[in-house]
Design a protein around this motif. Structure first.
Motif, PDB file in Angstrom:
ATOM      1  N   GLN A  84       1.633  42.320 -38.414  1.00  0.00           N
ATOM      2  CA  GLN A  84       2.479  43.454 -38.780  1.00  0.00           C
ATOM      3  C   GLN A  84       3.656  42.924 -39.581  1.00  0.00           C
ATOM      4  O   GLN A  84       3.739  41.742 -39.843  1.00  0.00           O
ATOM      5  N   PRO A 122      12.377  52.105 -40.850  1.00  0.00           N
ATOM      6  CA  PRO A 122      11.627  50.877 -41.110  1.00  0.00           C
ATOM      7  C   PRO A 122      12.258  49.944 -42.142  1.00  0.00           C
ATOM      8  O   PRO A 122      11.832  48.806 -42.270  1.00  0.00           O
ATOM      9  N   ASP A 127       6.876  50.213 -40.871  1.00  0.00           N
ATOM     10  CA  ASP A 127       7.142  50.864 -39.593  1.00  0.00           C
ATOM     11  C   ASP A 127       8.348  50.239 -38.911  1.00  0.00           C
ATOM     12  O   ASP A 127       8.724  49.101 -39.203  1.00  0.00           O
ATOM     13  N   HIS A 129       9.674  48.422 -35.726  1.00  0.00           N
ATOM     14  CA  HIS A 129       9.050  47.515 -34.767  1.00  0.00           C
ATOM     15  C   HIS A 129       9.780  47.630 -33.430  1.00  0.00           C
ATOM     16  O   HIS A 129      10.999  47.491 -33.370  1.00  0.00           O
ATOM     17  N   SER A 167       0.214  46.640 -32.535  1.00  0.00           N
ATOM     18  CA  SER A 167      -0.429  45.585 -33.325  1.00  0.00           C
ATOM     19  C   SER A 167      -1.130  44.596 -32.398  1.00  0.00           C
ATOM     20  O   SER A 167      -0.943  44.608 -31.179  1.00  0.00           O
ATOM     21  N   LEU A 173       4.571  50.024 -33.116  1.00  0.00           N
ATOM     22  CA  LEU A 173       4.958  50.477 -34.447  1.00  0.00           C
ATOM     23  C   LEU A 173       5.029  51.994 -34.472  1.00  0.00           C
ATOM     24  O   LEU A 173       4.168  52.683 -33.921  1.00  0.00           O
TER      25      LEU A 173
END
Length: 195
Positions: A84, A122, A127, A129, A167, A173
């Motif tokens: 990610q 983000p 995205d 995290h 992920s 995410l």
């Protein structure tokens, strides 16, 4: 392989598998994968040589599991991607998942004014995290100094229709965390919708 070399290879992989593959002539597929052989060859042609054994060691020992290797057998070249954190356009094809009741986000104090106004965005990634526990969020946030840890009412977000994905390395995410779902560290619960 000494720790300095592990860090150097890991940072190189992050840069070129998340942010600038074109800089060394790589093209990621739509899901972020690239052939391991192509990566090793491109890196060598651009002055950064490493072996498949070194690559496998970095992938296997990275404490954050930043990278994934997919080996579909002897007829196919093994593929690698970042788990990610991409700023390049990829679709990790992660299915929606129901998050735990609370997730956590580590950030720097300088970001707090914007977060209090806009929630978590983000920024240059695809995205926001989120970490599954406070300890992980603390480690993530500490990369830029003393971190501020925010609690996210991810259960309430999910019930309100926000989509979460997880992920391969356990990072949660989501597209955006509105202020209403954040608990700030002053303990006031400011913005929190419940819990």
């Amino acid at each position: 392989m000494n720790e300095h070399r592990v860090v150097k290879v890991s940072k190189y992989l992050s840069k070129h598998l998340r942010h600038q593959p074109e800089r060394i002539g790589l093209t990621l597929d739509e899901n972020g994968w690239v052939a391991v052989d192509a990566l090793i060859r491109a890196a060598g042609e651009h002055g950064f040589r490493f072996t498949r054994e070194e690559l496998d060691h970095v992938v296997a020992t990275n404490d954050k599991k930043r990278f994934a290797i997919r080996d579909d057998g002897p007829r196919q070249s093994a593929l690698i991607r970042a788990s990610q954190g991409h700023s390049v356009d990829v679709d990790l094809a992660l299915p929606p998942a129901e998050p735990p009741a609370y997730l956590f986000h580590g950030t720097h104090p300088r970001a707090m004014t914007a977060i209090r106004a806009e929630g978590l965005r983000p920024m240059n990634r695809h995205d926001v995290h989120l970490s599954p526990d406070r300890e992980t969020a603390t480690r993530v946030g500490a990369r830029r100094g003393r971190p501020v840890i925010l609690s996210v009412d991810s259960g309430a977000m999910h019930r309100a229709g926000h989509v979460f994905r997880v992920s391969a390395n356990g990072v949660w995410l989501t597209a955006h965390v509105p202020v209403a779902f954040l608990r700030f560290p002053n303990g006031s619960g400011e913005g929190m919708t419940g819990g």
